[in-house]
Design a protein around this motif. Structure first.
Motif, PDB file in Angstrom:
ATOM      1  N   THR A  20       0.811  -1.216   0.000  1.00  0.00           N
ATOM      2  CA  THR A  20       0.000   0.000   0.000  1.00  0.00           C
ATOM      3  C   THR A  20       0.844   1.265   0.000  1.00  0.00           C
ATOM      4  O   THR A  20       0.302   2.362  -0.110  1.00  0.00           O
ATOM      5  N   ARG A  21       2.153   1.140   0.131  1.00  0.00           N
ATOM      6  CA  ARG A  21       2.993   2.330   0.210  1.00  0.00           C
ATOM      7  C   ARG A  21       2.937   3.132  -1.078  1.00  0.00           C
ATOM      8  O   ARG A  21       2.838   4.361  -1.039  1.00  0.00           O
ATOM      9  N   GLY A  22       3.034   2.444  -2.220  1.00  0.00           N
ATOM     10  CA  GLY A  22       2.960   3.141  -3.496  1.00  0.00           C
ATOM     11  C   GLY A  22       1.628   3.845  -3.689  1.00  0.00           C
ATOM     12  O   GLY A  22       1.598   5.052  -3.990  1.00  0.00           O
ATOM     13  N   PRO A  23       0.508   3.129  -3.531  1.00  0.00           N
ATOM     14  CA  PRO A  23      -0.796   3.781  -3.653  1.00  0.00           C
ATOM     15  C   PRO A  23      -0.987   4.925  -2.668  1.00  0.00           C
ATOM     16  O   PRO A  23      -1.571   5.951  -3.016  1.00  0.00           O
ATOM     17  N   MET A  24      -0.482   4.778  -1.427  1.00  0.00           N
ATOM     18  CA  MET A  24      -0.615   5.857  -0.451  1.00  0.00           C
ATOM     19  C   MET A  24       0.175   7.086  -0.899  1.00  0.00           C
ATOM     20  O   MET A  24      -0.260   8.228  -0.725  1.00  0.00           O
ATOM     21  N   ALA A  25       1.353   6.850  -1.496  1.00  0.00           N
ATOM     22  CA  ALA A  25       2.149   7.966  -2.008  1.00  0.00           C
ATOM     23  C   ALA A  25       1.401   8.682  -3.130  1.00  0.00           C
ATOM     24  O   ALA A  25       1.403   9.915  -3.211  1.00  0.00           O
ATOM     25  N   VAL A  26       0.744   7.900  -3.982  1.00  0.00           N
ATOM     26  CA  VAL A  26      -0.036   8.488  -5.073  1.00  0.00           C
ATOM     27  C   VAL A  26      -1.174   9.335  -4.515  1.00  0.00           C
ATOM     28  O   VAL A  26      -1.385  10.488  -4.924  1.00  0.00           O
ATOM     29  N   MET A  27      -1.921   8.775  -3.568  1.00  0.00           N
ATOM     30  CA  MET A  27      -3.076   9.488  -3.025  1.00  0.00           C
ATOM     31  C   MET A  27      -2.649  10.722  -2.231  1.00  0.00           C
ATOM     32  O   MET A  27      -3.316  11.756  -2.260  1.00  0.00           O
ATOM     33  N   THR A  28      -1.525  10.617  -1.526  1.00  0.00           N
ATOM     34  CA  THR A  28      -1.022  11.772  -0.787  1.00  0.00           C
ATOM     35  C   THR A  28      -0.685  12.912  -1.743  1.00  0.00           C
ATOM     36  O   THR A  28      -0.974  14.081  -1.468  1.00  0.00           O
ATOM     37  N   THR A  29      -0.098  12.571  -2.882  1.00  0.00           N
ATOM     38  CA  THR A  29       0.207  13.579  -3.903  1.00  0.00           C
ATOM     39  C   THR A  29      -1.066  14.240  -4.419  1.00  0.00           C
ATOM     40  O   THR A  29      -1.112  15.461  -4.606  1.00  0.00           O
ATOM     41  N   LEU A  30      -2.096  13.448  -4.624  1.00  0.00           N
ATOM     42  CA  LEU A  30      -3.361  13.985  -5.128  1.00  0.00           C
ATOM     43  C   LEU A  30      -4.006  14.926  -4.114  1.00  0.00           C
ATOM     44  O   LEU A  30      -4.529  15.988  -4.483  1.00  0.00           O
TER      45      LEU A  30
END
Length: 434
Positions: A20-30
């Motif tokens: 989930t680290r990658g998806p969390m990084a994506v969502m945090t950017t959004l």
């Protein structure tokens, strides 16, 4: 006894935490981008006000156009999530945001205030899609018992974007011109048009860069293997015919969301003009933009502090107390001048920070199978961000911006009432018991 399931669904996941680290990084950017673009409106308002010689009520149409999108696009975005899924909705939101940012270029070339408003609404429509899809997606990226911490993290980065935007926007958009509005009004038609074109051109490069970044990010996410989230449905009890509108704490919570979002946005929208006025700060608009960053930085810090405090004290009392403190700060600002007026209104950002998430949580408490509908009502109430700034603008045009803060001050009286009394679940209209 169980009956048919509803369409209101809560996402859950069975994935490994490391994945989930990658998806969390994506969502945090959004979420960072969403906060950045929303706070950039605080810089656009004084800039467009100067270009088009607007009064305060007209200038607040910037926020009206932006926050109206939450009411207009929230339901279509929800339908898109159900039919196309989270990933496609996120990509659609980013591409829509990019399109809105690109519209700033023809708006500046004309220049046209109406086209600027259309561009803002398209941009905000994309942000609405991100919010509608992003919040439940982040909730589902891991175990349910850590969902709050994940949402707090992404919201903190949303506030980080809000903190940076006014400073960056002030440097890139607000000019250091010493031309006064009186001089502008005396310009011949040709010179006035040339002046407006020159000033409006300041938004082209920043929003072109934003558009390119949004489109590229949308394409990258389209290619990225964003994990799907398994979803389960709410279960309805047979014979449950209770109307969501009967729940007093929900309806009052919607009013609370309306005034809380509206007041927070209104105060931020007026700060540049407020601090630039001779009796308050007597500083340039560009310098004032840096102080607006402090307002949103206070909100970011307040979220972390409020989360810690509410683990030890009842959220109802924290909300009510925070509202009373903000009321005192706003009144202090309206009754004083200079630095006292500046710093008292800046301190509002810290105490405002907990209001939206706390009221939202209280509003949906104990709704059971009606939680989905209740959440929709509370999200739609964010339209307050469109209405309250315009109301304050109307007042500012009549009594001045200094004392126009009486409008948000009245809002905090209601929020204090909601925290101490109106948020109690189990009270129905026309009944004192369950």
């Amino acid at each position: 006894m169980r009956a048919a399931t509803s369409q209101d669904q809560i996402p859950v996941t069975s994935g490994v935490a490391g994945k989930t680290r990658g998806p969390m990084a994506v969502m945090t950017t959004l979420f960072f981008l969403s906060g950045f673009l929303a706070a950039l409106n605080d810089i656009l308002i004084p800039h467009l006000k100067s270009i088009f010689d607007l009064n305060y009520a007209e200038a607040m149409l910037v926020q009206f156009s932006f926050f109206s999108a939450f009411l207009i696009f929230a339901v279509p975005a929800g339908v898109l999530v159900e039919r196309a899924g989270y990933k496609k909705t996120i990509v659609t939101g980013l591409l829509t945001m990019g399109s809105g940012a690109l519209l700033f270029i023809p708006a500046a070339n004309l220049p046209s205030f109406a086209v600027f408003m259309c561009a803002l609404m398209v941009l905000a429509g994309g942000i609405t899609a991100l919010q509608v899809s992003g919040n439940p997606y982040v909730s589902g990226l891991g175990p349910a018992h850590t969902a709050s911490s994940r949402l707090t993290l992404t919201q903190a980065f949303n506030s980080l974007g809000s903190t940076i935007a006014p400073y960056v926007g002030g440097l890139l958009i607000l000019s250091g011109t010493t031309v006064t509005m009186e001089q502008v009004r005396r310009m011949p038609a040709a010179a006035l048009q040339a002046h407006r074109l020159s000033e409006a051109a300041a938004v082209k490069a920043p929003y072109l860069g934003i558009a390119i970044a949004l489109v590229l990010l949308g394409l990258l996410i389209a290619l990225y293997d964003l994990p799907a989230i398994k979803r389960t449905a709410h279960v309805r009890l047979a014979g449950d015919s209770s109307s969501v509108w009967r729940h007093r704490h929900l309806v009052l919570g919607a009013v609370g969301i309306f005034v809380a979002v509206g007041s927070e946005v209104a105060i931020g929208s007026f700060l540049v003009n407020y601090f630039s006025s001779p009796e308050i700060g007597a500083i340039t608009a560009r310098t004032a933009a840096g102080y607006v960053s402090l307002y949103w930085a206070g909100s970011m810090i307040g979220r972390f502090t409020g989360s810690f405090v509410m683990r030890r004290l009842p959220a109802t009392k924290v909300l009510g107390t925070a509202a009373l403190i903000v009321l005192a700060l706003v009144i202090t600002s309206t009754l004083t001048l200079g630095h006292a007026a500046m710093w008292s209104i800046l301190a509002v950002g810290f105490f405002n920070s907990i209001m939206f998430p706390t009221i939202f949580t209280m509003g949906i408490a104990e709704l059971g199978p009606l939680t989905g509908k209740g959440s929709g009502i509370l999200m739609a109430a964010a339209i307050g961000g469109a209405i309250v700034p315009v109301l304050q603008g109307l007042v500012a045009d009549r009594i001045g911006v200094h004392h126009s803060f009486v409008v948000p001050a009245m809002s905090y009286i209601f929020i204090a009432f909601y925290g101490f009394n109106g948020s109690t679940p189990g009270r129905y209209w026309g009944s004192s018991t369950r």
